[in-house]
Design a protein around this motif. Structure first.
Motif, PDB file in Angstrom:
ATOM      1  N   LYS A 130      55.798  28.868   8.002  1.00 35.38           N
ATOM      2  CA  LYS A 130      55.933  28.413   6.616  1.00 35.38           C
ATOM      3  C   LYS A 130      55.133  29.375   5.740  1.00 35.38           C
ATOM      4  O   LYS A 130      53.900  29.380   5.769  1.00 35.38           O
ATOM      5  CB  LYS A 130      55.387  26.991   6.450  1.00 35.38           C
ATOM      6  N   LEU A 131      55.835  30.205   5.010  1.00 40.02           N
ATOM      7  CA  LEU A 131      55.194  31.175   4.136  1.00 40.02           C
ATOM      8  C   LEU A 131      55.552  30.880   2.689  1.00 40.02           C
ATOM      9  O   LEU A 131      56.657  30.417   2.397  1.00 40.02           O
ATOM     10  CB  LEU A 131      55.620  32.596   4.506  1.00 40.02           C
ATOM     11  N   VAL A 132      54.616  31.146   1.806  1.00 35.66           N
ATOM     12  CA  VAL A 132      54.807  30.965   0.371  1.00 35.66           C
ATOM     13  C   VAL A 132      54.319  32.224  -0.327  1.00 35.66           C
ATOM     14  O   VAL A 132      53.827  33.144   0.317  1.00 35.66           O
ATOM     15  CB  VAL A 132      54.039  29.716  -0.147  1.00 35.66           C
ATOM     16  N   GLY A 133      54.429  32.250  -1.622  1.00 34.29           N
ATOM     17  CA  GLY A 133      53.930  33.418  -2.329  1.00 34.29           C
ATOM     18  C   GLY A 133      54.177  33.364  -3.808  1.00 34.29           C
ATOM     19  O   GLY A 133      54.612  32.344  -4.356  1.00 34.29           O
ATOM     20  N   SER A 134      53.889  34.499  -4.428  1.00 36.50           N
ATOM     21  CA  SER A 134      54.129  34.648  -5.869  1.00 36.50           C
ATOM     22  C   SER A 134      54.673  36.043  -6.114  1.00 36.50           C
ATOM     23  O   SER A 134      54.419  36.979  -5.361  1.00 36.50           O
ATOM     24  CB  SER A 134      52.839  34.435  -6.667  1.00 36.50           C
ATOM     25  N   TRP A 135      55.448  36.147  -7.178  1.00 36.33           N
ATOM     26  CA  TRP A 135      56.019  37.431  -7.577  1.00 36.33           C
ATOM     27  C   TRP A 135      55.855  37.512  -9.084  1.00 36.33           C
ATOM     28  O   TRP A 135      56.249  36.599  -9.813  1.00 36.33           O
ATOM     29  CB  TRP A 135      57.487  37.480  -7.217  1.00 36.33           C
ATOM     30  N   LYS A 136      55.242  38.593  -9.553  1.00 33.41           N
ATOM     31  CA  LYS A 136      55.044  38.818 -10.982  1.00 33.41           C
ATOM     32  C   LYS A 136      55.677  40.154 -11.346  1.00 33.41           C
ATOM     33  O   LYS A 136      55.546  41.123 -10.601  1.00 33.41           O
ATOM     34  CB  LYS A 136      53.557  38.881 -11.331  1.00 33.41           C
ATOM     35  N   ALA A 137      56.334  40.191 -12.495  1.00 30.11           N
ATOM     36  CA  ALA A 137      56.965  41.440 -12.930  1.00 30.11           C
ATOM     37  C   ALA A 137      56.841  41.599 -14.434  1.00 30.11           C
ATOM     38  O   ALA A 137      56.876  40.606 -15.174  1.00 30.11           O
ATOM     39  CB  ALA A 137      58.435  41.471 -12.516  1.00 30.11           C
ATOM     40  N   TRP A 138      56.718  42.850 -14.869  1.00 36.31           N
ATOM     41  CA  TRP A 138      56.548  43.197 -16.274  1.00 36.31           C
ATOM     42  C   TRP A 138      57.455  44.371 -16.629  1.00 36.31           C
ATOM     43  O   TRP A 138      57.658  45.270 -15.816  1.00 36.31           O
ATOM     44  CB  TRP A 138      55.112  43.633 -16.540  1.00 36.31           C
ATOM     45  N   LYS A 139      57.970  44.379 -17.834  1.00 33.08           N
ATOM     46  CA  LYS A 139      58.699  45.549 -18.333  1.00 33.08           C
ATOM     47  C   LYS A 139      57.725  46.719 -18.380  1.00 33.08           C
ATOM     48  O   LYS A 139      56.537  46.547 -18.658  1.00 33.08           O
ATOM     49  CB  LYS A 139      59.261  45.298 -19.736  1.00 33.08           C
ATOM     50  N   ALA A 140      58.228  47.924 -18.110  1.00 31.80           N
ATOM     51  CA  ALA A 140      57.386  49.117 -18.083  1.00 31.80           C
ATOM     52  C   ALA A 140      58.199  50.341 -18.484  1.00 31.80           C
ATOM     53  O   ALA A 140      59.409  50.266 -18.664  1.00 31.80           O
ATOM     54  CB  ALA A 140      56.801  49.306 -16.684  1.00 31.80           C
ATOM     55  N   PHE A 141      57.514  51.455 -18.586  1.00 36.73           N
ATOM     56  CA  PHE A 141      58.140  52.765 -18.808  1.00 36.73           C
ATOM     57  C   PHE A 141      59.004  52.789 -20.072  1.00 36.73           C
ATOM     58  O   PHE A 141      60.142  53.261 -20.047  1.00 36.73           O
ATOM     59  CB  PHE A 141      58.965  53.196 -17.585  1.00 36.73           C
ATOM     60  N   ASP A 142      58.468  52.257 -21.155  1.00 39.55           N
ATOM     61  CA  ASP A 142      59.169  52.236 -22.444  1.00 39.55           C
ATOM     62  C   ASP A 142      60.537  51.583 -22.355  1.00 39.55           C
ATOM     63  O   ASP A 142      61.491  51.969 -23.022  1.00 39.55           O
ATOM     64  CB  ASP A 142      59.313  53.649 -23.024  1.00 39.55           C
ATOM     65  N   GLY A 143      60.653  50.573 -21.474  1.00 40.09           N
ATOM     66  CA  GLY A 143      61.898  49.828 -21.356  1.00 40.09           C
ATOM     67  C   GLY A 143      62.842  50.327 -20.288  1.00 40.09           C
ATOM     68  O   GLY A 143      63.869  49.711 -20.018  1.00 40.09           O
ATOM     69  N   TYR A 144      62.514  51.447 -19.633  1.00 41.83           N
ATOM     70  CA  TYR A 144      63.392  52.001 -18.599  1.00 41.83           C
ATOM     71  C   TYR A 144      63.222  51.322 -17.243  1.00 41.83           C
ATOM     72  O   TYR A 144      63.999  51.560 -16.337  1.00 41.83           O
ATOM     73  CB  TYR A 144      63.129  53.505 -18.418  1.00 41.83           C
TER      74      TYR A 144
END
Length: 195
Positions: A65-79
């Motif tokens: 039983k594994l869990v987690g988190s994933w975070k993401a952000w826009k980067a590189f001037d939108g590319y």
């Protein structure tokens, strides 16, 4: 003193651009629409992680039983995007920490992804395209023994608040595939992730 520091910074920037074939174009091109294909990942997600297990241990203990988190952000001037994936066991012990940079290459019309497996100090890379409502990537990295692992990864069943990631692996350069070696179901926690 401030003027000297600023002059040095500008000079060094010019040298760095000259060493790498020049700087940005005189007029930067507009960000292509395809650069938004990974935007579904932006924000913060909680994860249910299901690795494929085989053998006697799996028969006795079942799947971990594994869990987690994933975070993401826009980067590189939108590319593109930066993202962080953390996987924990049921007791909260860290199992995996990965950082990725994803950028859309307008010339090849493909996504270029570089990832770092922090705990194992290994890099991997992949390329991909949006196809039939899914993001599909093909890549390679190394396993603990230093052997090449080829991967194909699909992001599918994508909605505003949920998506699934499924990964297949090959240990013989794609001649045969072990399907569904990793499946992640992500549920949105927030549309914006803190760094």
């Amino acid at each position: 003193m401030k003027a000297l520091v600023l002059s040095l910074a500008l000079a060094l920037t010019g040298i760095a651009h000259a060493q790498h074939g020049g700087g940005a174009p005189a007029v930067a091109a507009a960000v292509p629409a395809e650069a938004a294909q990974f935007d579904f990942l932006v924000g913060q997600w909680e994860l249910e992680v299901s690795p494929k297990v085989n053998g006697l241990a799996a028969m006795i203990h079942g799947a971990p039983k594994l869990v987690g988190s994933w975070k993401a952000w826009k980067a590189f001037d939108g590319y593109g995007l930066d993202d962080e994936l953390r996987i924990l066991d049921a007791s909260g012990n860290p199992m995996s920490l990965n950082f990725s940079q994803r950028i859309f290459d307008s010339k090849s019309k493909r996504w270029l992804v570089n990832g770092l497996d922090v705990y194992r100090a290994r890099f991997g890379s992949s390329t991909g395209q949006w196809q039939d409502g899914e993001m599909r990537l093909e890549g390679s990295s190394q396993n603990a023994e230093g052997k090449t692992v080829t991967t194909r990864t699909r992001y599918l069943e994508i909605t505003a608040d949920r998506f699934k990631m499924r990964q297949d692996r090959s240990y013989d350069n794609g001649a045969t595939w072990e399907e569904g070696t990793l499946t992640i179901v992500a549920k949105r926690v927030s549309r914006k992730a803190l760094r």
